[in-house]
Write an enzyme that holds these catalytic residues in place. Structure first.
Site, PDB file in Angstrom:
ATOM      1  N   ASN A   1       6.057  27.860   5.483  1.00  0.00           N
ATOM      2  CA  ASN A   1       5.950  26.404   5.478  1.00  0.00           C
ATOM      3  C   ASN A   1       7.304  25.792   5.133  1.00  0.00           C
ATOM      4  OD1 ASN A   1       6.094  26.129   2.450  1.00  0.00           O
ATOM      5  ND2 ASN A   1       4.206  27.326   2.624  1.00  0.00           N
TER       6      ASN A   1
ATOM      7  N   ILE B   1      -3.761  32.105  -6.269  1.00  0.00           N
ATOM      8  CA  ILE B   1      -2.953  32.403  -7.451  1.00  0.00           C
ATOM      9  C   ILE B   1      -3.315  31.504  -8.618  1.00  0.00           C
ATOM     10  CG2 ILE B   1      -0.592  32.432  -8.376  1.00  0.00           C
ATOM     11  CD1 ILE B   1       0.359  33.150  -5.540  1.00  0.00           C
TER      12      ILE B   1
END
Length: 309
Positions: free
Chosen positions: A120, A217
Site C-alpha cells: 500500500n 496484529i
C-alpha cells in the site's frame, strides 16, 4: 565545524568567541563536521574526533558525497533537517520516562512471486514522527517497521520486517515487557494463499489470485497483553468516525486515532495530517498540522491518558 575548530576544541584554545564559549559552558555540546574528505580521513582529525567523543561531545555526521572542491567522500556537513532532528533527540521532557513503547510503522509486503508483492501507499512518516516524539518524552522505544524511505530516529531499537506475519512475530516478542503499544503500520489485510517459486509470466490476459486473511496484529496484541495501553490507527475513506469507533470496540483498544485518507492534503505520503483522538468516552479533533507537531501532541495525550503525567 571545520577541522581547525575541532582541533581548537580538543586543545582548549580560547582565541575566539566560539572557543571561549565552548570552554566556559557546561551545556550539552554537539558538533557537525564540515571539511574536505582528505582532511576528515586524516589520522589527526580522527584522533581529535575520538577525543571529543570521550569528553561527551555529540558528533553529527559528516555526510558523504560531492564536495565544493570537486572531491567526493565523507566530510560534508549533514543536512539542516537531520541536524535539527539529532539536536532535538538530545533533549527529553520526561513525560514517558521509564516506559517502554512499541511502535509499528510503514506498510507490509505480501509476496506473490520472487519479484511481485501486495502492499500500500504508507510512507511510515507518522509512525517515525511518533517514535521521535516518544524518544523526546524519555521513553525506551522499539520501532517495528515495514519498508520505507525514511531514516529512523536515533536512540531507539529498530526491527525491520517485510510481511504482516513478520510484524506480528516481532510485536508479540517486544510487547511482553512494554507499557504502551502504538500501531500506526498499514498492514496488508490479505496475503496470497500460495506464493509462486518462479516469476509469474505475463502471457495471460487475466490472472486470478486466491488470497487469505492476514493475522490481526492489533487484536492479537490487545488480547495477549491486557496490561498494555493500546493505541490503534484507522485510515478510512468514508464514515471515518463510525468505522473508527467500531474498530475501537471490536479490538478492545484504549484509543484509536482516525484520519480521512480521501483527502489529498493529509495522510499517506504527506508531511501533514489531521486526526481524531477517539477513546471510550469522547472524540477530539486535532486539526491539520505538521506530522512532527502532531506526533508530539499525540504522545502528550497518550502520556496523560495512561497516567504517566
Amino acid at each position: 565545524a571545520s577541522a581547525d575548530f575541532i582541533a581548537t576544541m580538543v586543545h582548549g584554545k580560547a582565541d575566539s568567541l566560539l572557543g571561549a564559549v565552548y570552554l566556559a559552558t557546561s551545556a550539552l555540546t554537539s558538533v557537525a563536521p564540515a571539511m574536505n574528505q582528505a582532511m576528515w580521513c586524516h589520522p589527526a582529525t580522527l584522533d581529535n574526533i575520538d577525543t571529543l567523543v570521550q569528553r561527551g561531545v555529540d558528533i553529527i555526521g559528516p555526510g558523504d558525497g560531492i564536495q565544493a572542491c570537486g572531491d567526493t567522500g565523507p566530510g560534508r556537513m549533514e543536512q539542516p533537517e537531520l541536524l535539527i532532528e539529532q539536536l532535538a533527540n538530545r533533549f527529553t521532557n520526561g513525560k514517558l520516562q521509564g516506559k517502554k513503547i512499541v511502535i509499528t510503522a510503514g506498510p507490509t509486503r505480501e509476496p506473490l512471486d520472487p519479484v511481485r508483492y501486495i502492499s500500500n501507499h504508507s510512507s511510515g512518516k507518522m509512525g517515525y514522527a511518533l517514535t521521535a516524539a516518544a524518544i523526546e518524552a524519555g521513553a525506551d522505544v522499539t520501532l517495528i517497521t515495514g519498508p520505507v524511505n525514511v531514516a529512523p530516529p536515533s536512540r531507539c531499537k529498530v526491527i525491520s520486517i517485510s510481511s504482516a506475519e513478520d510484524m506480528l512475530d516481532a510485536a508479540m516478542v517486544e510487547a511482553k515487557d512494554a507499557h504502551i503499544f502504538i500501531a500506526t503500520a498499514a498492514v496488508a489485510d490479505y496475503k496470497a494463499v500460495s506464493v509462486e517459486a518462479q516469476k509469474i509470466k505475463s502471457t495471460q490476459k487475466t490472472l486470478t489470485l486466491t488470497l487469505e486473511k492476514n493475522p490481526d496484529i492489533l487484536s492479537s496484541i490487545a488480547s495477549a497483553y491486557q496490561q498494555l495501553f493500546v493505541v490503534g490507527f484507522a485510515a478510512e475513506s468514508k464514515d471515518v468516525q463510525a468505522y473508527a469507533q467500531d474498530k475501537l470496540r471490536r479490538k478492545n483498544l484504549d484509543v484509536i486515532i482516525a484520519n480521512d485518507i480521501s483527502r489529498q492534503d493529509i495522510g499517506f505520503n504527506s508531511d501533514e495530517n489531521e486526526v481524531s483522538w477517539i477513546d471510550k468516552n469522547s472524540s477530539t479533533l486535532l486539526s491539520k498540522r505538521n506530522k512532527t507537531q502532531l506526533a508530539r501532541d499525540l504522545i502528550e495525550k497518550i502520556a496523560t491518558a495512561c497516567g504517566s503525567e
